[in-house]
Design an enzyme around this catalytic site. Sequence first.
Site, PDB file in Angstrom:
ATOM      1  N   CYS A 164       7.453 -44.181  17.434  1.00 14.66           N
ATOM      2  CA  CYS A 164       6.532 -44.243  16.290  1.00 14.66           C
ATOM      3  C   CYS A 164       7.000 -43.532  15.026  1.00 14.66           C
ATOM      4  O   CYS A 164       7.123 -44.139  13.968  1.00 14.66           O
ATOM      5  CB  CYS A 164       5.168 -43.692  16.699  1.00 14.66           C
ATOM      6  SG  CYS A 164       4.320 -44.707  17.928  1.00 14.66           S
TER       7      CYS A 164
ATOM      8  N   HIS B 225       3.197 -40.887  11.274  1.00  7.71           N
ATOM      9  CA  HIS B 225       2.824 -40.428  12.608  1.00  7.71           C
ATOM     10  C   HIS B 225       2.165 -39.055  12.512  1.00  7.71           C
ATOM     11  O   HIS B 225       2.733 -38.108  11.961  1.00  7.71           O
ATOM     12  CB  HIS B 225       4.042 -40.343  13.521  1.00  7.71           C
ATOM     13  CG  HIS B 225       3.706 -39.914  14.917  1.00  7.71           C
ATOM     14  ND1 HIS B 225       3.213 -40.799  15.850  1.00  7.71           N
ATOM     15  CD2 HIS B 225       3.749 -38.703  15.517  1.00  7.71           C
ATOM     16  CE1 HIS B 225       2.984 -40.139  16.982  1.00  7.71           C
ATOM     17  NE2 HIS B 225       3.304 -38.871  16.802  1.00  7.71           N
TER      18      HIS B 225
END
Length: 558
Positions: free
Chosen positions: A72, A126
Amino acid sequence: MKQMIFAGLAFFGLFVVSSAAEPKPNVLLICVDDLKPVLGCYGDQLAKSPNIDKLAARGVRFENAYCNQAVCSPSRNALLVGLRSQTLGIYDLATNFRKSQPSAITLPQHFKQNGYRTEALGKIFHVGHGNNEDAASWSVPHLQVKSIGYALKENNSEPTREGALFENKNPANLPKGAAYESADVDDSAYGDGKVAEEAIKRLQAAKDRPDQPFFIAVGFVKPHLPFCAPKKYWDLYDPNQFKLAEQKTPPVKAPEYAPQFGGELRNYKDIPAKGELPADLQRTLIHGYYAAMSYMDAQLGRVLTALEETGQAKNTMIVFWGDHGWHLGDHGMWCKHTNYEQAAHIPLIVSAPGKLAGRSTKSLAESVDVFPTLCELAGLPAPSGVDGRSFASVIADEKSPTKDAIIHVYPRGNRLGRAVRTERYRLVEWKVIGAAPETAELELYDYAKDPLETENIAADRPAVIAELRKILATQPEAKPQYKAAEEAKQPAKGTPRADLFARKDADKNGKLSREEFLANQPDPDKAPARFTQFDTDKNGELSKEEFITQGGKNPDAK
């Protein structure tokens, strides 16, 4: 003659004024977590994705789009900062990009500096595992929604380990959460429904600011684990229609460290700690992934409807982007965290006013290309110092060439796997950063003949290897992981390693098995390499001394 000249100048003046007054296009950036191209518009016959399919019908769908790292945070850095992991020197979840590049100008920040109101809601950068959002990118504070959430009482009665990690809280002693959930609840019971509701409000508010263009980033979490979705989306599918992966083992002749075996998934309850998952469980997980995708699709539909109803669709560019793919049992693997096709291949759809609609392109694109592309389409100055290249020409002509290859990476222990993906081949070069090229171990796959990556053919194709390594040679040497990563590996303050050892030693025998060490690790893809590193006597167990000193690397640790 003077009158004619005056009239011409007057007309020219009007043209300049009208052109200058032409409104800038808005930007709606849709970021989706863990979404592989299992979508109707990508040819998946089972997928129920009507709203994504409609978006594809109004834009250009990229068949050959890839992330720059299949995890991510680094993937989102590539999109939003325009820099690959190896340029930033960030391959983990915990390290914020500004530690490596404090003066970086992000994609939304660039638009903000050029007169746009930039807003973000849901998962964009993130957040979690020690990382945070980027306040400098947004005109107003980012709206965070829980990444991990349950609706059923039996699942939400107490905090879970994964929930704590995503909220930057200590996960120690917390239970594992459920890997999936089907609850008879409204869409707003889960985070993506809340994100859609807020996005609708933001679009309605933007309508009242017609003189200021917007850049609104909407981050949907599903289908990220856990696969939680209202029951009606599970009911869209007959689980008996889902077929298990055809290729169930890693590629023949691949390096033993190249695959992964679902460490992220195995941190949820009722998932076996090791070994192949039972067939019924595999089918349930695939069902859950599709249900979560359809739930997210419905939320996207609500946002796109609001864009139409507010009258702003005709002047809004829309980018739909998945941060990376996901293994659904292929090669015996689950989750992302590899350089293989199912982890690196992403959905990418771009719709721009006055450009192509309902087209697909085979032109290669990677996440770092989105930043310069949006700038060119919006008529903004090109960003400086980014790794990407604009593919704006493809939005006007789907056959327009872009690049011959894309670059992506994934680390394994002290090695970095740098991958070159062309339309036909993928080469992965595994070596220690800074080491000589001849020390590398190679993987090569021919997708024209072997789309399932059954065998590494690097030893059989020296000519292909030579050509692809020429492409790698044009890239600068990768930077090592930024040193802040070492801080992320340390236990939380007030948690001495001796105490952490005692908690992990479940059977109280004074040593840690591999399973005990790997349990509840915040970075399951990297933890196995640490176990090997700490196990200095190579007996398959960690003594208390080996754990506390981290294999002798940190003799002063307490």
